[in-house]
Scaffold this motif. Structure first.
Motif, PDB file in Angstrom:
ATOM      1  N   ASP A  25       0.808  -1.224   0.000  1.00 14.83           N
ATOM      2  CA  ASP A  25       0.000   0.000   0.000  1.00 14.83           C
ATOM      3  C   ASP A  25       0.840   1.273   0.000  1.00 14.83           C
ATOM      4  N   ALA A  26       2.155   1.138   0.146  1.00 16.29           N
ATOM      5  CA  ALA A  26       3.034   2.310   0.212  1.00 16.29           C
ATOM      6  C   ALA A  26       4.294   2.034  -0.615  1.00 16.29           C
ATOM      7  N   PRO A  27       4.207   2.140  -1.940  1.00 15.26           N
ATOM      8  CA  PRO A  27       5.358   1.817  -2.798  1.00 15.26           C
ATOM      9  C   PRO A  27       6.608   2.635  -2.492  1.00 15.26           C
ATOM     10  N   PHE A  28       6.428   3.869  -1.982  1.00 12.45           N
ATOM     11  CA  PHE A  28       7.560   4.742  -1.663  1.00 12.45           C
ATOM     12  C   PHE A  28       7.751   4.900  -0.159  1.00 12.45           C
ATOM     13  N   GLY A  29       7.231   3.952   0.608  1.00 14.37           N
ATOM     14  CA  GLY A  29       7.393   4.005   2.049  1.00 14.37           C
ATOM     15  C   GLY A  29       6.775   5.256   2.649  1.00 14.37           C
ATOM     16  N   HIS A  30       7.402   5.755   3.716  1.00 11.60           N
ATOM     17  CA  HIS A  30       6.821   6.897   4.427  1.00 11.60           C
ATOM     18  C   HIS A  30       6.872   8.187   3.610  1.00 11.60           C
ATOM     19  N   ALA A  31       7.620   8.192   2.492  1.00 12.16           N
ATOM     20  CA  ALA A  31       7.649   9.380   1.623  1.00 12.16           C
ATOM     21  C   ALA A  31       6.313   9.614   0.941  1.00 12.16           C
ATOM     22  N   GLY A  32       5.522   8.562   0.782  1.00 12.46           N
ATOM     23  CA  GLY A  32       4.242   8.712   0.094  1.00 12.46           C
ATOM     24  C   GLY A  32       4.423   9.269  -1.312  1.00 12.46           C
ATOM     25  N   ARG A  33       3.605  10.237  -1.670  1.00 13.69           N
ATOM     26  CA  ARG A  33       3.649  10.847  -3.002  1.00 13.69           C
ATOM     27  C   ARG A  33       4.564  12.071  -3.061  1.00 13.69           C
ATOM     28  N   ARG A  34       5.146  12.459  -1.927  1.00 10.20           N
ATOM     29  CA  ARG A  34       5.799  13.771  -1.844  1.00 10.20           C
ATOM     30  C   ARG A  34       6.969  13.934  -2.802  1.00 10.20           C
ATOM     31  N   LEU A  35       7.739  12.880  -3.047  1.00 10.60           N
ATOM     32  CA  LEU A  35       8.884  12.988  -3.945  1.00 10.60           C
ATOM     33  C   LEU A  35       8.468  13.145  -5.403  1.00 10.60           C
ATOM     34  N   HIS A  36       7.247  12.770  -5.733  1.00  9.76           N
ATOM     35  CA  HIS A  36       6.871  12.670  -7.141  1.00  9.76           C
ATOM     36  C   HIS A  36       5.692  13.543  -7.538  1.00  9.76           C
ATOM     37  N   GLU A  37       5.266  14.443  -6.658  1.00 13.65           N
ATOM     38  CA  GLU A  37       4.147  15.312  -7.001  1.00 13.65           C
ATOM     39  C   GLU A  37       4.422  16.104  -8.283  1.00 13.65           C
ATOM     40  N   TRP A  38       5.668  16.546  -8.449  1.00 14.85           N
ATOM     41  CA  TRP A  38       6.016  17.320  -9.647  1.00 14.85           C
ATOM     42  C   TRP A  38       5.752  16.501 -10.913  1.00 14.85           C
ATOM     43  N   PHE A  39       6.045  15.195 -10.853  1.00 15.75           N
ATOM     44  CA  PHE A  39       5.891  14.307 -12.011  1.00 15.75           C
ATOM     45  C   PHE A  39       4.432  13.949 -12.250  1.00 15.75           C
ATOM     46  N   PHE A  40       3.707  13.657 -11.189  1.00 16.99           N
ATOM     47  CA  PHE A  40       2.310  13.272 -11.338  1.00 16.99           C
ATOM     48  C   PHE A  40       1.483  14.368 -12.000  1.00 16.99           C
ATOM     49  N   ALA A  41       1.922  15.600 -11.868  1.00 18.25           N
ATOM     50  CA  ALA A  41       1.158  16.724 -12.434  1.00 18.25           C
ATOM     51  C   ALA A  41       1.386  16.903 -13.932  1.00 18.25           C
ATOM     52  N   THR A  42       2.409  16.283 -14.511  1.00 19.16           N
ATOM     53  CA  THR A  42       2.811  16.596 -15.878  1.00 19.16           C
ATOM     54  C   THR A  42       1.921  15.940 -16.929  1.00 19.16           C
ATOM     55  N   ARG A  43       1.940  16.527 -18.097  1.00 17.95           N
ATOM     56  CA  ARG A  43       1.246  15.936 -19.246  1.00 17.95           C
ATOM     57  C   ARG A  43       1.820  14.564 -19.576  1.00 17.95           C
ATOM     58  N   THR A  44       3.142  14.404 -19.410  1.00 20.40           N
ATOM     59  CA  THR A  44       3.771  13.113 -19.675  1.00 20.40           C
ATOM     60  C   THR A  44       3.177  12.018 -18.804  1.00 20.40           C
ATOM     61  N   PHE A  45       3.028  12.283 -17.508  1.00 19.49           N
ATOM     62  CA  PHE A  45       2.451  11.274 -16.609  1.00 19.49           C
ATOM     63  C   PHE A  45       1.003  10.982 -16.974  1.00 19.49           C
ATOM     64  N   HIS A  46       0.231  12.018 -17.266  1.00 20.60           N
ATOM     65  CA  HIS A  46      -1.162  11.819 -17.653  1.00 20.60           C
ATOM     66  C   HIS A  46      -1.253  10.950 -18.901  1.00 20.60           C
ATOM     67  N   ALA A  47      -0.394  11.223 -19.897  1.00 18.72           N
ATOM     68  CA  ALA A  47      -0.422  10.444 -21.135  1.00 18.72           C
ATOM     69  C   ALA A  47      -0.042   8.986 -20.894  1.00 18.72           C
ATOM     70  N   MET A  48       0.890   8.734 -19.988  1.00 21.63           N
ATOM     71  CA  MET A  48       1.282   7.362 -19.660  1.00 21.63           C
ATOM     72  C   MET A  48       0.096   6.549 -19.172  1.00 21.63           C
TER      73      MET A  48
END
Length: 218
Positions: A25-48
């Motif tokens: 349930d926590a692929p990035f451990g206690h970091a959660g989504r915090r390290l990757h928020e910048w990426f999740f917001a991008t058009r590239t991530f949406h297209a994937m």
């Protein structure tokens, strides 16, 4: 010349590229989504993920480079899943096929480094997971012997990337410095003192608050 490349590797201010306590349930451990928020917001991530929208600008431009010209990926077992030890019945799921569903975003062969090889898994969209008990050097030789002189992406996690860097096998490294402090987790830089001397370095800041660092072999 074919290259070994690392893309979109997010790292906290204190040098951790993932948190502690990875689980199903926590692929990035206690970091959660915090390290990757910048990426999740991008058009590239949406297209994937077959979704419309997403941000453009520097974050998307850098994120989009991850796929261009790549013929295969090498990843560590901890990127493939949270299981440890033998595969059978770990976490109650002997049929684990990765975090990404039936059609993973790679669309190439993916070689998973593990001390517990298992039969290859063919997925939709051109992704096939192969499982190798191999050092970084052995893995590169195997992939190139199998697929030819192609660009290979080292996908993570941080321990796997660190091993490839320690063996001086990486030609291009894209690190995203994220302005958070995790306190503990998996370090990217441990044992790599003086690494920067091997590379030309470019730095680009983003309105999102992250800094993109590109290391290119001298």
């Amino acid at each position: 010349m074919p290259q070994v490349r690392v893309h979109n590797l997010s790292v906290s201010l204190d040098g951790f590229a993932t948190g502690s306590g990875q689980s199903l349930d926590a692929p990035f451990g206690h970091a959660g989504r915090r390290l990757h928020e910048w990426f999740f917001a991008t058009r590239t991530f949406h297209a994937m993920h077959g979704e419309p929208g997403g941000t453009t600008g520097i974050d998307d431009a850098m994120a989009s480079m991850w796929e261009r010209g790549i013929g295969a990926e090498i990843m560590g077992r901890n990127k493939f899943g949270p299981q440890r030890g033998p595969w059978a019945d770990q976490d109650g799921d002997a049929e684990w096929k990765g975090w990404w569903g039936a059609d993973p975003p790679f669309h190439t062969p993916v070689f998973v480094l593990t001390h517990h090889p298992r039969p290859s898994i063919e997925m939709e969209g051109g992704t096939t997971f192969h499982f190798l008990d191999a050092s970084p050097e052995e893995a590169l030789r195997h992939v190139r012997k199998t697929l030819g002189n192609i660009d290979i992406r080292v996908g993570g996690g941080p321990s796997t990337v660190r091993q490839f860097l320690a063996a001086d096998l990486v030609d291009h490294l894209h690190v995203v410095l994220v302005p958070i402090v995790l306190g503990h987790g998996e370090s990217l830089w441990e044992g790599l003192e003086g690494l920067e001397r091997r590379f030309e370095l470019e730095s680009t800041t983003s309105p999102s608050g992250v800094t993109h660092l590109s290391f290119t072999r001298r």
